[in-house]
Design a protein around this motif. Structure first.
Motif, PDB file in Angstrom:
ATOM      1  N   VAL A 111       0.831  -1.133   0.193  1.00  0.00           N
ATOM      2  CA  VAL A 111      -0.301  -0.572   0.360  1.00  0.00           C
ATOM      3  C   VAL A 111       0.624   1.054  -0.182  1.00  0.00           C
ATOM      4  O   VAL A 111       0.605   2.314  -0.769  1.00  0.00           O
ATOM      5  N   GLU A 112       2.190   1.260   0.697  1.00  0.00           N
ATOM      6  CA  GLU A 112       2.886   2.559   0.884  1.00  0.00           C
ATOM      7  C   GLU A 112       3.746   2.724  -0.433  1.00  0.00           C
ATOM      8  O   GLU A 112       3.468   3.874  -1.014  1.00  0.00           O
ATOM      9  N   LEU A 113       3.707   2.066  -0.884  1.00  0.00           N
ATOM     10  CA  LEU A 113       4.667   1.448  -2.313  1.00  0.00           C
ATOM     11  C   LEU A 113       3.340   2.472  -3.381  1.00  0.00           C
ATOM     12  O   LEU A 113       4.171   3.056  -4.597  1.00  0.00           O
ATOM     13  N   GLU A 116       2.639   5.819  -2.972  1.00  0.00           N
ATOM     14  CA  GLU A 116       4.388   6.900  -3.671  1.00  0.00           C
ATOM     15  C   GLU A 116       4.250   6.561  -5.041  1.00  0.00           C
ATOM     16  O   GLU A 116       4.635   7.875  -5.605  1.00  0.00           O
ATOM     17  N   ILE A 117       3.984   5.981  -6.021  1.00  0.00           N
ATOM     18  CA  ILE A 117       3.675   5.536  -7.322  1.00  0.00           C
ATOM     19  C   ILE A 117       2.584   6.038  -7.141  1.00  0.00           C
ATOM     20  O   ILE A 117       2.879   7.757  -8.461  1.00  0.00           O
ATOM     21  N   ARG A 118       1.317   6.299  -7.157  1.00  0.00           N
ATOM     22  CA  ARG A 118       0.455   7.606  -7.316  1.00  0.00           C
ATOM     23  C   ARG A 118       1.036   8.713  -7.017  1.00  0.00           C
ATOM     24  O   ARG A 118       0.255  10.188  -7.815  1.00  0.00           O
ATOM     25  N   GLY A 124       3.890  14.299 -11.654  1.00  0.00           N
ATOM     26  CA  GLY A 124       4.344  14.146 -13.171  1.00  0.00           C
ATOM     27  C   GLY A 124       3.193  15.078 -13.849  1.00  0.00           C
ATOM     28  O   GLY A 124       3.619  15.600 -14.674  1.00  0.00           O
ATOM     29  N   ARG A 125       1.906  14.725 -13.354  1.00  0.00           N
ATOM     30  CA  ARG A 125       1.081  15.670 -14.481  1.00  0.00           C
ATOM     31  C   ARG A 125       1.302  17.324 -14.165  1.00  0.00           C
ATOM     32  O   ARG A 125       0.910  17.861 -15.398  1.00  0.00           O
ATOM     33  N   ARG A 126       1.202  17.437 -12.714  1.00  0.00           N
ATOM     34  CA  ARG A 126       1.155  18.804 -13.039  1.00  0.00           C
ATOM     35  C   ARG A 126       2.223  19.815 -13.176  1.00  0.00           C
ATOM     36  O   ARG A 126       2.499  20.566 -13.994  1.00  0.00           O
ATOM     37  N   GLU A 127       3.749  18.582 -13.105  1.00  0.00           N
ATOM     38  CA  GLU A 127       4.686  19.819 -13.206  1.00  0.00           C
ATOM     39  C   GLU A 127       4.704  19.460 -15.922  1.00  0.00           C
ATOM     40  O   GLU A 127       5.179  20.641 -15.971  1.00  0.00           O
TER      41      GLU A 127
END
Length: 140
Positions: A111-113, A116-118, A124-127
């Protein structure tokens, strides 16, 4: 540019290092005060006391060997405390981990991984969107 700097500062080990430097400086100040207030006068007293205790004069130039011995004792006390309170315990824990007597740091859960991926994908989408806006291109 500032985002990378902010990310660097917010990493846990940078903050830990900053705290260690501040605590180390404060501890050194305490040890220095102790040696200057108690040990240096004791050295001067043992070496004859008086105005020239802890010093010797050659051709009118005064050499303050008590101050050097004081600095040396300050260094030794500081080094001993760092060794016995930081280095030795960490070395012991590492040896226990190598022998399998103590668990290492816990691996992140699935779940933590995924979280983090999400978060990385969102970032990345914001950038990417910010780059399109800055270039004057069409936004999604």
């Amino acid at each position: 540019m500032f985002k990378g700097f902010k990310d660097f500062l917010m990493r846990g080990n940078v903050v830990d290092l900053a705290v260690a430097v501040v605590v180390g400086a404060a501890f050194t100040a305490v040890v220095t005060a102790f040696t200057e207030a108690f040990l240096e006068p004791l050295i001067r007293l043992v070496s004859g006391g008086g105005e020239l205790g802890g010093t010797f004069v050659v051709n009118g130039i005064e050499f303050n060997w008590a101050m050097f011995v004081n600095a040396l004792i300050t260094f030794l006390i500081t080094a001993a405390v760092v060794y016995f309170l930081v280095v030795l315990p960490l070395k012991t824990v590492q040896e226990r981990r190598k022998r399998g007597e103590e668990d290492g740091p816990a691996d992140p859960t699935e779940v933590e991984l995924l979280i983090e991926i999400r978060d990385l994908l969102r970032e990345g989408r914001r950038e990417e969107a910010a780059g399109k806006h800055a270039a004057g291109g069409p936004a999604d």
